[in-house]
Design a protein around this motif. Structure first.
Motif, PDB file in Angstrom:
ATOM      1  N   ALA A 201       0.942  -1.150   0.009  1.00 54.89           N
ATOM      2  CA  ALA A 201      -0.193  -0.104   0.178  1.00 54.89           C
ATOM      3  C   ALA A 201       0.936   1.348   0.106  1.00 54.89           C
ATOM      4  O   ALA A 201       2.134   1.029   0.527  1.00 54.89           O
ATOM      5  CB  ALA A 201      -0.942  -0.120   1.270  1.00 54.89           C
ATOM      6  N   ILE A 202       0.339   2.359  -0.602  1.00 52.74           N
ATOM      7  CA  ILE A 202       1.282   3.576  -0.687  1.00 52.74           C
ATOM      8  C   ILE A 202       1.776   4.229   0.625  1.00 52.74           C
ATOM      9  O   ILE A 202       2.665   4.922   0.710  1.00 52.74           O
ATOM     10  CB  ILE A 202       0.693   4.384  -1.586  1.00 52.74           C
ATOM     11  CG1 ILE A 202      -0.741   4.914  -0.928  1.00 52.74           C
ATOM     12  CG2 ILE A 202       0.525   4.284  -3.119  1.00 52.74           C
ATOM     13  CD1 ILE A 202      -1.472   6.309  -1.642  1.00 52.74           C
ATOM     14  N   ASP A 203       1.091   3.782   1.754  1.00 48.82           N
ATOM     15  CA  ASP A 203       1.375   4.393   2.942  1.00 48.82           C
ATOM     16  C   ASP A 203       2.122   3.502   3.881  1.00 48.82           C
ATOM     17  O   ASP A 203       2.705   3.813   4.883  1.00 48.82           O
ATOM     18  CB  ASP A 203       0.120   4.687   3.916  1.00 48.82           C
ATOM     19  CG  ASP A 203      -0.764   3.780   4.140  1.00 48.82           C
ATOM     20  OD1 ASP A 203      -0.431   2.371   3.514  1.00 48.82           O
ATOM     21  OD2 ASP A 203      -1.833   3.848   4.653  1.00 48.82           O
ATOM     22  N   GLN A 204       2.620   2.355   3.022  1.00 50.41           N
ATOM     23  CA  GLN A 204       3.760   1.414   3.751  1.00 50.41           C
ATOM     24  C   GLN A 204       5.035   1.660   3.042  1.00 50.41           C
ATOM     25  O   GLN A 204       5.273   2.140   1.938  1.00 50.41           O
ATOM     26  CB  GLN A 204       3.329   0.008   3.529  1.00 50.41           C
ATOM     27  CG  GLN A 204       2.101  -0.284   4.395  1.00 50.41           C
ATOM     28  CD  GLN A 204       1.686  -1.789   4.136  1.00 50.41           C
ATOM     29  OE1 GLN A 204       2.259  -2.515   3.580  1.00 50.41           O
ATOM     30  NE2 GLN A 204       0.265  -1.870   4.240  1.00 50.41           N
ATOM     31  N   THR A 205       6.074   1.455   3.888  1.00 46.60           N
ATOM     32  CA  THR A 205       7.398   1.431   3.468  1.00 46.60           C
ATOM     33  C   THR A 205       7.855   0.092   2.792  1.00 46.60           C
ATOM     34  O   THR A 205       7.816  -0.915   3.304  1.00 46.60           O
ATOM     35  CB  THR A 205       8.467   1.617   4.474  1.00 46.60           C
ATOM     36  OG1 THR A 205       8.030   2.995   5.370  1.00 46.60           O
ATOM     37  CG2 THR A 205       9.924   2.042   4.047  1.00 46.60           C
ATOM     38  N   ARG A 212       5.458  -0.033  -4.021  1.00 47.04           N
ATOM     39  CA  ARG A 212       4.273   0.578  -3.972  1.00 47.04           C
ATOM     40  C   ARG A 212       3.309   0.397  -5.215  1.00 47.04           C
ATOM     41  O   ARG A 212       3.643   0.436  -6.035  1.00 47.04           O
ATOM     42  CB  ARG A 212       4.275   2.244  -3.570  1.00 47.04           C
ATOM     43  CG  ARG A 212       4.956   2.622  -2.364  1.00 47.04           C
ATOM     44  CD  ARG A 212       5.031   3.854  -1.964  1.00 47.04           C
ATOM     45  NE  ARG A 212       5.806   4.173  -0.824  1.00 47.04           N
ATOM     46  CZ  ARG A 212       6.847   4.575  -0.940  1.00 47.04           C
ATOM     47  NH1 ARG A 212       7.696   4.888  -2.012  1.00 47.04           N
ATOM     48  NH2 ARG A 212       7.790   4.939   0.323  1.00 47.04           N
ATOM     49  N   SER A 214       1.379   1.854  -7.314  1.00 46.86           N
ATOM     50  CA  SER A 214       0.862   3.087  -7.893  1.00 46.86           C
ATOM     51  C   SER A 214      -0.215   3.234  -8.994  1.00 46.86           C
ATOM     52  O   SER A 214      -0.942   4.202  -9.189  1.00 46.86           O
ATOM     53  CB  SER A 214       2.171   4.007  -8.403  1.00 46.86           C
ATOM     54  OG  SER A 214       2.703   3.205  -9.361  1.00 46.86           O
ATOM     55  N   TYR A 217      -3.709   4.168  -8.102  1.00 44.03           N
ATOM     56  CA  TYR A 217      -3.933   5.553  -7.764  1.00 44.03           C
ATOM     57  C   TYR A 217      -4.276   6.444  -9.407  1.00 44.03           C
ATOM     58  O   TYR A 217      -4.762   7.211  -9.332  1.00 44.03           O
ATOM     59  CB  TYR A 217      -3.239   6.167  -6.949  1.00 44.03           C
ATOM     60  CG  TYR A 217      -3.298   5.517  -5.354  1.00 44.03           C
ATOM     61  CD1 TYR A 217      -4.311   6.018  -4.552  1.00 44.03           C
ATOM     62  CD2 TYR A 217      -2.611   4.248  -5.263  1.00 44.03           C
ATOM     63  CE1 TYR A 217      -4.603   5.509  -3.640  1.00 44.03           C
ATOM     64  CE2 TYR A 217      -2.877   3.744  -3.900  1.00 44.03           C
ATOM     65  CZ  TYR A 217      -3.818   4.225  -2.883  1.00 44.03           C
ATOM     66  OH  TYR A 217      -4.274   3.580  -1.995  1.00 44.03           O
TER      67      TYR A 217
END
Ligand code: AMP
Ligand code: MG
Length: 420
Positions: A201-205, A212, A214, A217
């Protein structure tokens, strides 16, 4: 191994995809919610617009015959017999030698055949002071400064055609004819399904080996821009069971179109291809273009599916060429394909000549027309050049080099930049 059908040109593939799609059902929305929606029926005027002859200026309604020869040195002097503000109506007839003071938009009194603007009278010399007479310094031919009834629209005239995507100008015309509610096609609900074991997910490192997600989105934004309603589903892992579970979630949400990314090439984990061949029908899966050759189109549970390639630039270009027209077709638009416009490339570009190529470019307006420069590296995994681009320049197969100054067709994804 799936036996690949012959690859198609972009136009052939678009035609084959669009042939499967019909507009969604009609709903009625308030005019304030109608901008960007596609009208489902021809909207006709039912009355004259404007409904009555009216004044185009603040001034005096008079008879043109009384003004013949009027000049600053020999003005025509008329008796003022009535005042008509906008919103009022005067049945007070203008007869020879008289005038009716009238505001813009007010109905023309009977007998009048001209409106003399204040600027051509002595009104300007004593504004606001009530007077019994007016001096007119200029002659006007009959019908001057009069808007005839039906000048704008006659009963039966087409205001907006079925299939039109409404912009503010259409809203103005629809409001004028009293279309408080408008029949529009339902917005397509587009399920966005990213596939890939490597995605986070985009909020994970991302850990080593991970990236991520992308594409979801990018597709979400493109769905909105195309007039659809995006349904963002959780990432599907590269298993048939996981992807099918997501597909069923999307069906429960009422998806009208599936847009997947990744899993369409011929690698070991090409799960979209597996699901489509095992559970649906494949219409085609290769198109002669770059980036994005392994685009996949089919039907799954009676819902069309567009399988975008995983590489971000390929995914966005394929969305533009296939998913956007599909969304617009489902939304009932009569113009589903973006037109190409001629653009002059200022850079030197080297491309592979085997397939048509879409180059990401920055298009700017100039006095001599639209001009473009490459927006950066053109690799199918590069997103920075997507961020800078507002156009896709079309280089046909067969040309390996594009020389500076060449004029080529381009798709404008956003407004051209202001040029210098
Ligand atoms: P695939 O077609 O699944 O083999 O993916 C091709 C390339 O695109 C790989 O480098 C993937 O990591 C990348 N990719 C696939 N899906 C996504 C996504 N949702 N977001 C960003 N990159 C992706
Ligand atoms: Mg993958």
């Amino acid at each position: 191994m799936f036996n690949s059908p012959v690859s198609r040109t972009v136009e052939e593939a678009q035609a084959e995809l669009l042939a499967q799609l019909l507009p969604l059902p009609v709903e009625h929305v308030a005019l304030t919610a109608a901008v960007g929606r596609t009208v489902a029926e021809d909207i006709l005027a039912t009355e004259h617009i404007p409904p009555f002859a009216n004044s185009a200026m603040d001034g005096y309604a008079a008879q043109a015959a009384d003004l013949v020869g009027a000049s600053p040195s020999a003005p025509a002097t008329l008796a003022i017999t009535a005042h008509v503000p906008a919103g009022a109506a005067s049945e007070h007839a203008v007869v020879p030698g008289t005038a009716v003071r009238i505001m813009t938009g007010a109905p023309l009194p009977p007998g009048a055949d001209v409106v003399v603007p204040f600027e051509a009278t002595d009104e300007v010399e004593h504004p606001g002071v009530a007077s019994d007479t007016v001096k007119i310094f200029t002659a006007y031919p009959p019908q001057s400064h009069i808007r005839p009834a039906g000048e704008d629209l006659q009963p039966g005239a087409l205001v907006v055609a079925r299939g039109t995507v409404l912009h503010p100008g259409h809203i103005a015309a629809l409001a004028t004819v009293g279309a408080a509610h408008v029949p529009v096609f339902r917005r397509p609900r587009v399920a966005i399904l990213a596939t890939g074991d490597e995605l986070v997910a985009i909020d994970q490192t991302p850990d080593r080996g991970q990236i991520r997600n992308s594409n979801s989105y990018a597709a979400f934004a493109q769905v909105l821009e195309a007039g659809g309603e995006p349904l963002l589903l959780p990432i599907a892992r590269d298993t048939e069971a996981d992807l099918l579970a997501r597909i069923h979630m999307a069906l429960d949400l009422g998806a009208d179109l599936f847009v997947t990314s990744g899993g369409v090439s011929v690698g070991d984990y090409d799960v979209v291809r597996q699901v489509l061949t095992a559970h649906g029908t494949m219409t085609f899966w290769r198109v002669r273009m770059r980036p994005g050759k392994p685009i996949m189109v089919g039907m799954l549970h009676a819902v069309p599916l567009i399988g975008l390639p995983g590489n971000p630039a390929s995914a966005m270009v394929c969305f533009e060429l296939f998913a956007r027209p599909a969304i617009r077709a489902l939304a009932g638009c009569s113009a589903v394909l973006r037109p190409t416009v001629p653009v002059q490339l200022l850079d030197h570009a080297v491309v592979q000549a085997d397939r048509r190529q879409y180059l990401r470019v920055r298009v700017a307006a100039s006095a001599t027309g639209l001009q473009a420069r490459l927006s950066g590296a053109q690799g199918s995994g590069i997103t920075s050049s997507l961020a800078r681009a507002n156009g896709l320049l079309v280089v046909e197969a067969g040309s390996a080099t594009v020389h500076p100054g060449a004029v080529l067709p381009a798709l404008l994804l956003a407004e051209p930049f202001a040029g210098g």
